[in-house]
Design a protein around this motif. Structure first.
Motif, PDB file in Angstrom:
ATOM      1  N   UNK A 116       0.751  -1.248   0.072  1.00 53.28           N
ATOM      2  CA  UNK A 116      -0.062   0.084   0.207  1.00 53.28           C
ATOM      3  C   UNK A 116       0.904   1.330   0.109  1.00 53.28           C
ATOM      4  N   UNK A 117       2.242   1.107   0.329  1.00 51.57           N
ATOM      5  CA  UNK A 117       2.991   2.389   0.521  1.00 51.57           C
ATOM      6  C   UNK A 117       3.206   3.201  -0.701  1.00 51.57           C
ATOM      7  N   UNK A 118       3.068   2.579  -1.861  1.00 49.19           N
ATOM      8  CA  UNK A 118       3.383   3.548  -3.038  1.00 49.19           C
ATOM      9  C   UNK A 118       2.018   4.207  -3.430  1.00 49.19           C
ATOM     10  N   UNK A 119       1.017   3.632  -3.205  1.00 48.92           N
ATOM     11  CA  UNK A 119      -0.244   4.559  -3.022  1.00 48.92           C
ATOM     12  C   UNK A 119      -0.345   5.829  -2.214  1.00 48.92           C
ATOM     13  N   UNK A 120       0.140   5.421  -0.982  1.00 52.26           N
ATOM     14  CA  UNK A 120       0.100   6.297   0.025  1.00 52.26           C
ATOM     15  C   UNK A 120       1.209   7.630  -0.292  1.00 52.26           C
ATOM     16  N   UNK A 121       2.208   7.106  -0.495  1.00 54.76           N
ATOM     17  CA  UNK A 121       3.445   8.284  -0.957  1.00 54.76           C
ATOM     18  C   UNK A 121       2.788   9.177  -2.035  1.00 54.76           C
ATOM     19  N   UNK A 122       2.090   8.445  -2.884  1.00 53.20           N
ATOM     20  CA  UNK A 122       1.750   9.306  -4.087  1.00 53.20           C
ATOM     21  C   UNK A 122       0.422  10.170  -3.817  1.00 53.20           C
ATOM     22  N   UNK A 123      -0.517   9.604  -2.997  1.00 50.61           N
ATOM     23  CA  UNK A 123      -1.855  10.220  -3.275  1.00 50.61           C
ATOM     24  C   UNK A 123      -2.345  10.662  -1.801  1.00 50.61           C
ATOM     25  N   UNK A 128      -5.005   4.316   1.446  1.00 49.95           N
ATOM     26  CA  UNK A 128      -4.816   3.226   2.158  1.00 49.95           C
ATOM     27  C   UNK A 128      -6.296   2.795   2.961  1.00 49.95           C
ATOM     28  N   UNK A 129      -6.888   3.770   3.509  1.00 49.76           N
ATOM     29  CA  UNK A 129      -8.301   3.450   4.029  1.00 49.76           C
ATOM     30  C   UNK A 129      -9.379   2.906   3.048  1.00 49.76           C
ATOM     31  N   UNK A 130      -9.382   3.583   1.723  1.00 54.03           N
ATOM     32  CA  UNK A 130     -10.279   3.316   0.881  1.00 54.03           C
ATOM     33  C   UNK A 130      -9.824   1.757   0.414  1.00 54.03           C
ATOM     34  N   UNK A 131      -8.870   1.546  -0.048  1.00 54.49           N
ATOM     35  CA  UNK A 131      -8.387   0.222  -0.363  1.00 54.49           C
ATOM     36  C   UNK A 131      -8.740  -0.792   0.558  1.00 54.49           C
ATOM     37  N   UNK A 132      -8.661  -0.564   1.972  1.00 51.29           N
ATOM     38  CA  UNK A 132      -9.186  -1.466   3.106  1.00 51.29           C
ATOM     39  C   UNK A 132     -10.639  -1.802   2.901  1.00 51.29           C
ATOM     40  N   UNK A 133     -11.463  -0.755   2.723  1.00 52.96           N
ATOM     41  CA  UNK A 133     -12.772  -0.895   2.530  1.00 52.96           C
ATOM     42  C   UNK A 133     -13.218  -1.853   1.201  1.00 52.96           C
ATOM     43  N   UNK A 134     -12.547  -1.317  -0.071  1.00 55.17           N
ATOM     44  CA  UNK A 134     -12.858  -2.382  -1.348  1.00 55.17           C
ATOM     45  C   UNK A 134     -12.358  -3.585  -1.067  1.00 55.17           C
ATOM     46  N   UNK A 135     -11.067  -3.581  -0.340  1.00 55.13           N
ATOM     47  CA  UNK A 135     -10.552  -5.131  -0.363  1.00 55.13           C
ATOM     48  C   UNK A 135     -11.404  -5.978   0.561  1.00 55.13           C
ATOM     49  N   UNK A 136     -12.033  -5.503   1.492  1.00 57.48           N
ATOM     50  CA  UNK A 136     -13.116  -6.188   2.434  1.00 57.48           C
ATOM     51  C   UNK A 136     -14.248  -6.718   1.739  1.00 57.48           C
ATOM     52  N   UNK A 137     -14.652  -5.767   0.762  1.00 54.40           N
ATOM     53  CA  UNK A 137     -15.811  -6.113   0.003  1.00 54.40           C
ATOM     54  C   UNK A 137     -15.456  -7.261  -1.236  1.00 54.40           C
ATOM     55  N   UNK A 224      -6.467   5.278  -9.908  1.00 57.23           N
ATOM     56  CA  UNK A 224      -5.324   5.404  -9.438  1.00 57.23           C
ATOM     57  C   UNK A 224      -4.778   4.283  -8.720  1.00 57.23           C
ATOM     58  N   UNK A 225      -5.682   3.525  -8.058  1.00 57.96           N
ATOM     59  CA  UNK A 225      -5.184   2.051  -7.379  1.00 57.96           C
ATOM     60  C   UNK A 225      -4.489   1.036  -8.645  1.00 57.96           C
ATOM     61  N   UNK A 226      -5.010   0.989  -9.484  1.00 57.37           N
ATOM     62  CA  UNK A 226      -4.600   0.250 -10.608  1.00 57.37           C
ATOM     63  C   UNK A 226      -4.767  -1.414 -10.485  1.00 57.37           C
ATOM     64  N   UNK A 227      -3.893  -2.042 -10.700  1.00 61.17           N
ATOM     65  CA  UNK A 227      -3.686  -3.720 -10.384  1.00 61.17           C
ATOM     66  C   UNK A 227      -3.791  -3.855  -8.996  1.00 61.17           C
ATOM     67  N   UNK A 228      -3.280  -2.954  -8.126  1.00 60.23           N
ATOM     68  CA  UNK A 228      -3.072  -3.003  -6.680  1.00 60.23           C
ATOM     69  C   UNK A 228      -4.440  -3.355  -6.161  1.00 60.23           C
ATOM     70  N   UNK A 229      -5.611  -3.057  -6.678  1.00 60.06           N
ATOM     71  CA  UNK A 229      -6.807  -3.118  -6.261  1.00 60.06           C
ATOM     72  C   UNK A 229      -7.142  -4.625  -6.157  1.00 60.06           C
ATOM     73  N   UNK A 230      -6.656  -5.257  -7.048  1.00 62.29           N
ATOM     74  CA  UNK A 230      -6.786  -6.653  -7.210  1.00 62.29           C
ATOM     75  C   UNK A 230      -5.675  -7.615  -6.546  1.00 62.29           C
ATOM     76  N   UNK A 231      -4.572  -7.290  -6.573  1.00 64.15           N
ATOM     77  CA  UNK A 231      -3.411  -7.758  -6.147  1.00 64.15           C
ATOM     78  C   UNK A 231      -3.478  -8.079  -4.485  1.00 64.15           C
ATOM     79  N   UNK A 232      -3.835  -6.661  -3.969  1.00 69.81           N
ATOM     80  CA  UNK A 232      -3.752  -6.957  -2.470  1.00 69.81           C
ATOM     81  C   UNK A 232      -4.930  -7.769  -1.989  1.00 69.81           C
ATOM     82  N   UNK A 233      -6.201  -7.773  -2.354  1.00 73.13           N
ATOM     83  CA  UNK A 233      -7.087  -8.761  -1.996  1.00 73.13           C
ATOM     84  C   UNK A 233      -6.665  -9.918  -2.081  1.00 73.13           C
TER      85      UNK A 233
END
Length: 497
Positions: A116-123, A128-137, A224-233
């Motif tokens: 999650x660090x690249x997203x945090x450092x850039x945006x 980080x909080x939103x991707x936590x929510x989306x990852x849970x879904x 902006x999350x790109x492929x991270x939205x799928x790789x993190x879950x």
């Protein structure tokens, strides 16, 4: 006359009993389903007071580990250390109700922080909080639709290469703080948010961290999350399920329930500014070794983290970053499984090669690209075995007659159909004998293979040769009879060796 009058009443009574039995069965099924989805309803009624001491001890011990690790992983993620604490308590509470494995503790981990660090450092931290929510879904949907089997396509060599690369990346990123090299970062952790986090919806829009005049909407944030939205879950679920299986203590594991529990923990965590969380191997091992009896230990872990977040934040800001760096690097060392490298090399070098290529790609091209590359490479190798199955073809003598004897050593599927036909045809051209296909190893067969075998049978017939099938299983014979009934007579003939 009396008997005729009593018959309707008797039928009504039977129907009434049947309705009551059906209603009871439905009620029992509903109760069973609710207990399966809320495991607390199974273990809490049988809870013994004598277990409480062990749960309290284990919960506090894990909490003492979770506090420094939470701060450290918050730093790794590029967030304020307080975010690491926020990520540690909510999942501890939620898992009590939905978790099916008593040893598991869910919270921030090194791999989730690094991803999650690249997203945090850039945006900024909102990502980080939103991707936590989306990852849970997403993980919750994995569980609801029983899609956990998709994770089976990610092999152990790929996972090993990924986790090893993540460990190396995390450890090397901490060398600067460990050695006290001067730069933009301080010698100390620095200021932290005081008190407990506010409960609020995850951010569905945000301002750019570097240019406040730029606003990102929900769609923009997802893009902006790109492929991270799928790789993190995916990585989170793999990490969690691996830990759950390791600490299941020989009991069967409800993978669907574990995915639902992990998804719910992330969704609820996002309401208290949590970054993505998953099962933690270190804290789960501490929980197990401390003798935890039930998931109730999580309430004491979460409570201790809450106390730390509420009253000790001013103290934490004086922790040297070198101390946290040492904690992180030592944790990363134990993520490196040197023994498995040796096993890959000794047992099957192609697995070692896949692991090594995944490792190198993850280090130099990024974790997301690296694991995708590893999966694709693994699937290509898997398909190559499908295209070229092991088939033994030989010329033998049976009853003084020369035959071409074909024995597939595994199931043959459509990618290998044409190659199988061509190989048999080539060998039969050098022989005047009939062709025997021994189907003893064919567990199943598809239409494409049958069509090719039918063409081969016709070609052989033109040369006055027979194509004989022996040891065929019923399901294989059924497909042949349906697709190519004209060769039905060729099946399971008696062949005397």
């Amino acid at each position: 006359m009396t008997s005729n009058m009593e018959t309707p009443d008797h039928q009504l009574e039977e129907q009434s009993n049947l309705n009551v039995e059906t209603a009871n069965n439905n009620k029992s099924k509903i109760q069973s389903y609710v207990k399966r989805r809320l495991p607390i309803l199974t273990w809490l009624p049988g809870y013994h007071v004598s277990w409480l001491f062990q749960d309290v001890l284990a919960g506090i011990t894990v909490g003492l580990t979770a506090v420094p690790q939470g701060i450290a992983y918050g730093v790794v993620a590029g967030l304020k250390p307080s975010y690491g604490l926020y990520s540690s308590f909510m999942s501890s509470f939620i898992y009590i109700f939905f978790g099916s494995c008593k040893n598991i503790t869910i919270g921030p981990t090194a791999i989730m922080s690094l991803m999650v660090e690249p997203l945090v450092s850039k945006y900024g931290p909102e990502m980080a909080v939103l991707i936590c929510f989306l990852k849970g879904c997403i993980i919750g949907l994995f569980g609801i639709f029983h899609l956990g089997f998709l994770l089976d396509f990610i092999s152990l060599p790929v996972i090993t290469g990924f986790t090893t690369a993540a460990s190396i990346n995390i450890a090397t990123s901490q060398l600067k703080s460990l050695l006290g090299i001067s730069g933009k970062s301080e010698d100390l952790v620095g200021s932290m948010d005081e008190g407990l986090p506010h409960i609020s919806f995850p951010p569905f829009s945000m301002n750019d961290s570097k240019n406040q005049s730029i606003t990102y909407g929900f769609t923009d944030m997802i893009q902006n999350m790109g492929i991270t939205l799928f790789t993190i879950p995916v990585i989170s679920t793999i990490e969690h399920m691996a830990i759950a299986k390791a600490f299941a203590s020989g009991k069967s594991l409800d993978a669907t329930q574990e995915m639902l529990a992990l998804g719910i923990c992330n969704v609820f965590g996002s309401f208290v500014s949590s970054m993505p969380v998953t099962g933690s191997f270190t804290r789960t091992a501490v929980n197990h070794s401390s003798g935890v009896r039930t998931p109730l230990g999580g309430i004491f872990t979460g409570g201790l983290v809450l106390l730390a977040a509420g009253f000790l934040t001013q103290t934490f800001q004086f922790i040297p970053k070198a101390t946290l760096a040492g904690l992180i690097i030592s944790a990363m060392y134990y993520m490196l499984d040197f023994q498995i490298f040796k096993l890959f090399w000794t047992a099957k070098k192609i697995d070692f090669f896949i692991m090594l290529m995944t490792l190198v790609t993850c280090i130099f091209a990024g974790l997301e690209k690296g694991i995708v590359f590893g999966i694709i490479m693994n699937l290509i190798i898997l398909l190559s075995f499908t295209v070229k199955p092991s088939i033994k073809i030989s010329i033998e003598k049976i009853n003084e007659k020369t035959v071409v004897y074909v024995t597939p050593e595994e199931t043959v599927t459509y990618p290998a159909a044409e190659k199988l036909r061509a190989n048999i045809m080539k060998l039969s051209e050098d022989s005047t004998g009939n062709v025997i296909l021994d189907c003893k190893n064919l567990k199943r067969i598809d239409v494409t293979v049958v069509k090719n075998m039918n063409l081969l049978a016709n070609d052989l017939k033109l040369r006055n040769l027979q194509f004989i099938f022996i040891n065929s299983k019923n399901n294989v014979t059924h497909v042949f009879n349906t697709i190519a009934p004209e060769i039905k007579s060729s099946f399971n003939q008696q062949i005397n060796f």
